[in-house]
Design a protein around this motif. Structure first.
Motif, short mmCIF file in Angstrom:
data_model
loop_
_atom_site.label_atom_id
_atom_site.label_comp_id
_atom_site.label_asym_id
_atom_site.label_seq_id
_atom_site.Cartn_x
_atom_site.Cartn_y
_atom_site.Cartn_z
N MET A 272 36.53 54.20 52.29
CA MET A 272 37.75 53.39 52.30
C MET A 272 38.97 54.31 52.32
N ASP A 273 39.81 54.14 53.31
CA ASP A 273 40.94 55.06 53.42
C ASP A 273 42.09 54.59 52.51
N GLU A 274 43.14 55.40 52.51
CA GLU A 274 44.25 55.15 51.57
C GLU A 274 44.98 53.84 51.89
N ARG A 275 45.08 53.52 53.18
CA ARG A 275 45.77 52.29 53.54
C ARG A 275 45.01 51.06 53.03
N GLU A 276 43.70 51.12 53.15
CA GLU A 276 42.90 50.00 52.66
C GLU A 276 42.99 49.89 51.13
N LEU A 277 43.06 51.06 50.49
CA LEU A 277 43.21 51.02 49.02
C LEU A 277 44.55 50.40 48.63
N ASP A 278 45.59 50.80 49.34
CA ASP A 278 46.90 50.21 49.05
C ASP A 278 46.88 48.69 49.23
N ARG A 279 46.22 48.26 50.31
CA ARG A 279 46.15 46.83 50.57
C ARG A 279 45.34 46.12 49.47
N ALA A 280 44.26 46.75 49.06
CA ALA A 280 43.44 46.14 48.00
C ALA A 280 44.21 46.05 46.69
N ILE A 281 44.97 47.11 46.41
CA ILE A 281 45.76 47.09 45.17
C ILE A 281 46.81 45.99 45.23
N ASP A 282 47.50 45.90 46.36
CA ASP A 282 48.52 44.85 46.49
C ASP A 282 47.91 43.47 46.37
N THR A 283 46.76 43.30 47.00
CA THR A 283 46.12 41.98 46.96
C THR A 283 45.68 41.63 45.54
N ALA A 284 45.06 42.59 44.87
CA ALA A 284 44.56 42.32 43.52
C ALA A 284 45.71 42.04 42.56
N ALA A 285 46.74 42.88 42.62
CA ALA A 285 47.87 42.67 41.72
C ALA A 285 48.61 41.37 42.05
N GLY A 286 48.73 41.11 43.34
CA GLY A 286 49.42 39.88 43.74
C GLY A 286 48.68 38.64 43.28
N ARG A 287 47.36 38.68 43.34
CA ARG A 287 46.59 37.51 42.90
C ARG A 287 46.58 37.39 41.38
N MET A 288 46.72 38.51 40.71
CA MET A 288 46.85 38.41 39.24
C MET A 288 48.15 37.72 38.84
N MET A 289 49.16 37.89 39.66
CA MET A 289 50.48 37.32 39.32
C MET A 289 50.77 36.03 40.06
N ALA A 290 49.84 35.60 40.92
CA ALA A 290 50.10 34.39 41.72
C ALA A 290 49.80 33.15 40.89
N ARG A 291 50.61 32.94 39.90
CA ARG A 291 50.43 31.76 39.05
C ARG A 291 51.79 31.10 38.83
N GLU A 292 51.73 29.85 38.60
CA GLU A 292 52.95 29.09 38.36
C GLU A 292 52.90 28.49 36.95
N PRO A 293 54.02 28.39 36.32
CA PRO A 293 54.02 27.73 35.00
C PRO A 293 53.78 26.24 35.15
N SER A 294 53.36 25.64 34.10
CA SER A 294 53.12 24.20 34.14
C SER A 294 54.44 23.45 34.19
N ARG A 295 54.38 22.20 34.64
CA ARG A 295 55.60 21.39 34.66
C ARG A 295 56.11 21.13 33.25
N ALA A 296 55.20 21.20 32.30
CA ALA A 296 55.61 20.94 30.92
C ALA A 296 56.59 21.99 30.42
N LEU A 297 56.57 23.16 31.04
CA LEU A 297 57.50 24.21 30.58
C LEU A 297 58.95 23.74 30.72
N GLY A 298 59.30 23.24 31.88
CA GLY A 298 60.67 22.77 32.08
C GLY A 298 61.01 21.60 31.17
#
Lengths: 172, 208
Positions: A1-27
């Protein structure tokens, strides 16, 4: 796996870890707490409070400065001075200020407010308590018997003049 | 504009000016500064609009620091209420979003100091399903999902400062400069942390 693929995997993994929305109850919960009394404290209220405190302090200081001067009666002067001394003119009773008063305070005259407070009470403010009847004080003269004076007789002393004798005679 | 977002704006504008319903001059979107002024004037609904706009960024900042939904939502709520109480302290040097995120970040770090890192930042199962959908074959899908899980595990094992920088960048709510301002660190320091986080991850993942 080359460096570009690693960068993409890192971005994807981190992005999916943060791809969450708060509940409507928060507002809803936030706004419920806001409406429940979490009122912001505008800065202008602080200034209003500070200004009111300043005005109050100024009013207190002014009232203290223009208030009536303290009347301190002089102690009763002695009716006479020592026997044998010439008579002394006693100054009439005057109004003086206490020693702690400032010169400005001495120069002030009683204000209208102070004069108003000295006015008699209106009829509506008369106390229902019956006044206490007191008999006027009758001043009676005190008869002080005069001291008898004894006439002192002093005998006249006759003193003979001194005579100076010679030294030779006195040494013998 | 998404329908839900447009609906929120219409509700806010209708509240701010009841006579402006449907009027083209009043249909423009109020910016955050105008909403802040409305809130300062006593309009709580204007703050509701600010909450709708920025609650996601505030929540994700707390999530990056704490790693679980419950704590992140709790901290986000505290941060937004605190922002309302301290709105008079907002000077406009940064954006409202950056300011709110900075409040949430301080609260989240305070809670993180009190709690032990529990390792519950694994991607939800739904995300793994999405990964399977894009993989070409069943074997490749399993390998890809497994590899993604490994990457996320390695991200969790990063030092906190490097992990924070990587995750806040991945959230995509703020630019590098805005994140640096919210974290009260120089922008160059933040970029260095992101770079270091990537280098460490690559070193660990090369052998996988």
């Amino acid at each position: 796996m080359d460096e570009r693929e690693l960068d993409r995997a890192i971005d994807t993994a981190a992005g999916r870890m943060m791809a969450r929305e708060p509940s409507r109850a928060l507002g809803y919960n936030v706004m419920a707490r806001v409406r429940a009394g979490a009122a912001p404290a505008p800065r202008r209220l602080v200034w209003i409070a500070a200004g009111a405190s300043l005005v109050l302090c100024a009013a207190i200081a002014t009232a203290l400065m223009i208030g009536p001067a303290a009347v301190v009666p002089l102690p009763p002067a002695a009716p006479s001075v020592a026997i044998g001394q010439p008579p002394v003119m006693i100054a009439p009773l005057t109004t003086v200020a206490s020693e702690t008063a400032t010169p400005r305070r001495l120069a002030r005259t009683p204000t209208a407010a102070w004069s108003a407070s000295a006015l008699p009470m209106p009829p509506n403010d008369v106390s229902p308590i019956e006044p206490i009847v007191t008999e006027p004080i009758a001043l009676s003269t005190i008869d002080v018997p005069l001291l008898e004076r004894d006439n002192v007789v002093i005998d006249v002393l006759n003193i003979e003049p001194l005579t100076i004798e010679p030294l030779a005679v006195s040494n013998d | 504009m998404p329908p839900a977002k447009a609906s929120i704006e219409r509700v806010a504008l209708r509240h701010l000016d009841p006579d402006a319903q449907g009027h083209p001059e009043h249909s423009r979107r109020m910016d955050d500064g105008e909403l802040v002024e409305q809130v300062r004037a006593g309009d709580q609904m204007a703050f509701g609009e600010l909450v709708e706009r920025h609650r996601g960024a505030v929540y994700r900042a707390a999530l990056a620091a704490l790693g679980n939904d419950a704590d992140a939502e709790d901290i986000a709520q505290e941060a937004l209420v605190l922002a309302y109480r301290r709105l008079d302290q907002f000077r406009g040097d940064a954006s409202v979003r950056t300011w709110m995120v900075s409040i949430a970040w301080r609260l989240a770090l305070s809670r993180r100091r009190r709690m032990w890192w529990k390792g519950n930042m694994v991607a939800p199962e739904t995300e793994l399903h999405a990964l399977r959908d894009v993989a070409p074959s069943p074997e490749a899908r399993v390998q890809s999902a497994q590899f993604m899980k490994t990457v996320q595990l390695q991200i969790r094992r990063l030092p906190p400062k490097l992990r924070d920088a990587l995750l806040l960048t991945a959230a995509g709510d703020l630019t590098h400069d805005e994140i640096a301002a919210a974290l009260h660190i120089p922008a160059s320091t933040f970029r260095g942390r992101v770079r270091d986080a990537r280098l460490r991850l690559k070193e660990r993942l090369e052998g996988v």
